[in-house]
Enzyme design. Structure first.
Site, PDB file in Angstrom:
ATOM      1  N   GLU A 199      -4.086 -77.466 -29.976  1.00  0.00           N
ATOM      2  CA  GLU A 199      -5.310 -77.865 -29.279  1.00  0.00           C
ATOM      3  C   GLU A 199      -4.896 -78.349 -27.895  1.00  0.00           C
ATOM      4  O   GLU A 199      -3.919 -79.071 -27.759  1.00  0.00           O
ATOM      5  CB  GLU A 199      -5.997 -79.008 -30.059  1.00  0.00           C
ATOM      6  CG  GLU A 199      -7.271 -79.529 -29.403  1.00  0.00           C
ATOM      7  CD  GLU A 199      -7.929 -80.673 -30.190  1.00  0.00           C
ATOM      8  OE1 GLU A 199      -7.251 -81.310 -31.039  1.00  0.00           O
ATOM      9  OE2 GLU A 199      -9.117 -80.928 -29.953  1.00  0.00           O
TER      10      GLU A 199
ATOM     11  N   HIS B  47      -3.001 -79.457 -36.813  1.00  0.00           N
ATOM     12  CA  HIS B  47      -2.745 -79.024 -35.435  1.00  0.00           C
ATOM     13  C   HIS B  47      -2.109 -80.147 -34.624  1.00  0.00           C
ATOM     14  O   HIS B  47      -2.106 -81.307 -35.030  1.00  0.00           O
ATOM     15  CB  HIS B  47      -4.025 -78.525 -34.749  1.00  0.00           C
ATOM     16  CG  HIS B  47      -5.098 -79.563 -34.549  1.00  0.00           C
ATOM     17  ND1 HIS B  47      -6.134 -79.743 -35.422  1.00  0.00           N
ATOM     18  CD2 HIS B  47      -5.295 -80.457 -33.561  1.00  0.00           C
ATOM     19  CE1 HIS B  47      -6.938 -80.708 -34.980  1.00  0.00           C
ATOM     20  NE2 HIS B  47      -6.439 -81.170 -33.844  1.00  0.00           N
TER      21      HIS B  47
ATOM     22  N   HIS C 123      -2.564 -86.134 -29.874  1.00  0.00           N
ATOM     23  CA  HIS C 123      -2.598 -86.503 -31.293  1.00  0.00           C
ATOM     24  C   HIS C 123      -2.004 -85.405 -32.172  1.00  0.00           C
ATOM     25  O   HIS C 123      -1.874 -84.268 -31.752  1.00  0.00           O
ATOM     26  CB  HIS C 123      -4.022 -86.843 -31.771  1.00  0.00           C
ATOM     27  CG  HIS C 123      -5.015 -85.733 -31.649  1.00  0.00           C
ATOM     28  ND1 HIS C 123      -5.819 -85.573 -30.547  1.00  0.00           N
ATOM     29  CD2 HIS C 123      -5.340 -84.719 -32.498  1.00  0.00           C
ATOM     30  CE1 HIS C 123      -6.601 -84.510 -30.729  1.00  0.00           C
ATOM     31  NE2 HIS C 123      -6.333 -83.972 -31.896  1.00  0.00           N
TER      32      HIS C 123
END
Ligand code: CO
Length: 134
Positions: free
Chosen positions: A130, A79, A7
């Site tokens: 991440e 992020h 994502h």
């Protein structure tokens, strides 16, 4: 090492308003908001055919997202999340190459119930990264 883009996360001030933009203007599938108290955020996922967009609204003034919005008042990309097969092996390889892992360096359970880690933006082209175990 990294696999699919899981994502892209966008910090927003008003998650209801942001959800409406994605649902009504862009015609995307939007999940219901979920409060993630441990991470200091309310989260909504926009489900696209090839990836997801994670909308993050701060939960209280101590939220890391609140600090991000102080610097980026209109919101913005917060992020990117890449999938890895084995998060511990990925972490150890990255640390051996000099990359900095945020926090205590141990994976936390993320918004999908899977272990995640964050990597220092200064080591990755100015982008907070991440990693999520696939
Ligand atoms: Co994320």
């Amino acid at each position: 090492m990294i696999g699919r883009l899981n994502h892209v996360a966008i910090a927003v001030r008003d998650i209801a308003k942001a959800s409406a933009v994605y649902r009504d203007t862009l015609g995307a599938r939007v999940t219901a908001p979920v409060v993630e108290a441990a991470h200091g955020v309310t989260v909504v996922f926009i489900e696209l055919p090839n990836t997801k967009i994670e909308l993050l609204e701060p939960l209280g003034p101590e939220s890391p997202i609140a600090r991000f919005l102080d610097k980026n008042p209109d919101g913005g990309i917060h992020h990117l999340c890449y999938e890895v097969e084995d998060i511990i092996a990925a972490r150890d390889q990255l640390k051996a190459k000099g990359a900095r892992v945020l926090g205590d360096g141990e994976p936390k359970i993320g918004a999908h119930g899977k272990p995640v880690l964050f990597l220092h933006p200064k080591d990755f082209c100015g982008t907070l990264v991440e990693l999520e175990q696939a």
